[in-house]
Enzyme design. Structure first.
Site, PDB file in Angstrom:
ATOM      1  N   GLU A 144       6.924  -2.054  -1.659  1.00 31.80           N
ATOM      2  CA  GLU A 144       6.268  -2.587  -0.465  1.00 31.80           C
ATOM      3  C   GLU A 144       5.465  -3.819  -0.860  1.00 31.80           C
ATOM      4  O   GLU A 144       4.858  -3.854  -1.930  1.00 31.80           O
ATOM      5  CB  GLU A 144       5.339  -1.539   0.148  1.00 31.80           C
ATOM      6  CG  GLU A 144       4.530  -2.030   1.345  1.00 31.80           C
ATOM      7  CD  GLU A 144       3.539  -0.986   1.857  1.00 31.80           C
ATOM      8  OE1 GLU A 144       2.773  -1.305   2.795  1.00 31.80           O
ATOM      9  OE2 GLU A 144       3.514   0.139   1.313  1.00 31.80           O
TER      10      GLU A 144
ATOM     11  N   GLU B  52       0.559   9.594  -0.818  1.00 33.60           N
ATOM     12  CA  GLU B  52       1.232   8.495  -1.495  1.00 33.60           C
ATOM     13  C   GLU B  52       0.710   8.341  -2.926  1.00 33.60           C
ATOM     14  O   GLU B  52      -0.473   8.565  -3.177  1.00 33.60           O
ATOM     15  CB  GLU B  52       1.003   7.194  -0.718  1.00 33.60           C
ATOM     16  CG  GLU B  52       1.375   7.287   0.755  1.00 33.60           C
ATOM     17  CD  GLU B  52       0.938   6.084   1.579  1.00 33.60           C
ATOM     18  OE1 GLU B  52       0.905   4.962   1.013  1.00 33.60           O
ATOM     19  OE2 GLU B  52       0.614   6.261   2.767  1.00 33.60           O
TER      20      GLU B  52
END
Length: 393
Positions: free
Chosen positions: A307, A196
């Site tokens: 997120e 990520e």
């Protein structure tokens, strides 16, 4: 006398607790903060240590004890695009104003004692909670994480490239965060592997509300492996120019100038390492292939999006922003975006992904919508929202 004895015992036990915690903190600080050739004090409060490249935290990992550093990729992905991509302004970090690290060193943000004492435990410092991958079929409010994203799955992917719009979202409480990132994923459950990268605002981790460039990885579904940046051994940094976890100087303004963070992640199929590049030219480092199991072959899913953590303070939805804090429908210069979405295929070619899906687990709080920014934007979408509002109580 019994009361006095009880108080004395409590004091002794309390002193023991603080003594042991102090020892534990010092031990962790020694592990995080390697001896530096030079240290740079940044105006944002960070101290950047220029650590010899061979002494960085990555090589504390038992799988990397005899690892030979790969100083540059064997190759770069090639693009199949026929259109001219709009050049983004290079993203810089705040500490750049105060100096630079010498060759053969890597800039590492120094961890302070206070950093370790902010989370609920030292053990959880720099790590995500277990369930931190988008569940694109169901919404489970007990998990706390919420998403608005696009993705592609059920294929063989060897990387991704994307331009991520930069903002400074409001975060309601320190243990919540707001981020925009790409996920390169393989496996499921306890065998979930992810790589990520992106930007985040996370007060508990960094002690401020600055947008910061970050990386993350796990090979067991966030259970015992992986962490942000260099807070555990694993990611091998090769750049002396950028620090993972460092503040970003430029951010977009509502109705104003827009800034992007260009991110490319790709697998070097000659070595098995997964490389990271930003700004379309600055190679940051790599995740050694030996860290992973299923990602040792290829990714089966790639996602791009926002997120947040919703702690439901006072029993109400958080007011933490995602992206710009405005819904996707508002479009360019108002909503946040991801543009020029690409995947790397088995021939090392960057291609537009096919069969994209959308996912937002609470549309009234944060949403996602495909855009129409023209051919120079390629595959792209807008996303985000303000969190709590009339329709998101």
């Amino acid at each position: 006398m019994m009361i006095a004895a009880a108080i004395f015992t409590t004091c002794v036990d309390g002193n023991k607790f603080f003594y042991h915690r102090e020892i534990k903190v010092l031990r962790h600080l020694k592990r995080f903060n390697k001896p530096a050739l030079k240290s740079i004090k940044s105006e944002d409060g960070d101290v950047i240590d220029c650590v010899p490249i061979t002494n960085q935290p990555a090589f504390d990992h038992h799988l990397l004890k005899n690892h030979t550093i790969q100083m540059r990729p064997s190759f770069y992905p090639v693009s199949d695009s026929t259109y001219t991509k709009r050049e983004a302004k290079a993203v810089t970090q705040v500490w750049h104003k105060a100096g630079e690290c010498p060759k053969n060193t890597v800039p590492i943000r120094r961890t302070k004692k206070e950093d370790l004492l902010r989370p609920k435990s030292i053990r959880s410092f720099g790590r995500k909670s277990h369930q931190s991958i988008p569940r694109t079929t169901t919404f489970d409010p007990t998990l706390g994480h919420q998403y608005a994203l696009m993705g592609v799955r059920n294929g063989k992917f060897y990387g991704t490239e994307v331009a991520i719009n930069l903002w400074k979202p409001y975060v309601q409480i320190p243990k919540e965060f707001s981020l925009a990132q790409t996920w390169v994923v393989s496996g499921n459950g306890s065998s979930l592997n992810t790589i990520e990268a992106g930007w985040q605002v996370y007060p508990e981790l960094y002690d401020d509300n600055n947008p910061r460039f970050f990386v993350y990885w796990t090979r067991d579904g966030y259970r015992k492996t992986g962490c942000y940046n260099l807070l555990c051994s694993g990611f091998v940094q090769t750049s002396n120019r950028y620090t993972v976890g460092g503040s970003i100087t430029t951010m977009s303004r509502y109705r104003g100038t827009q800034y992007d963070l260009s991110v490319l992640i790709w697998k070097d199929q000659k070595t098995g390492n997964w490389w990271l590049r930003v700004n379309e030219k600055d190679v940051i480092g790599y995740w050694p292939g030996s860290l992973f199991n299923s990602l040792g072959r290829e990714a089966t899913r790639v996602e791009w999006g926002g997120e947040i953590i919703n702690s439901k303070t006072g029993g109400r939805h958080t007011t933490t922003d995602m992206g710009s804090g405005h819904f996707a429908d508002e479009g360019f210069k108002k909503a946040s975006y991801f543009r020029n979405l690409k995947i790397v295929d088995g021939t090392n070619t960057l291609r537009e992904p096919q069969g994209l899906y959308f996912f937002a687990d609470k549309h009234n709080c944060y949403n996602v919508k495909t855009g129409n920014g023209g051919t120079s934007w390629g595959a792209h979408f807008f996303y985000g929202g303000p969190g709590r509002n009339v329709k998101c109580p």
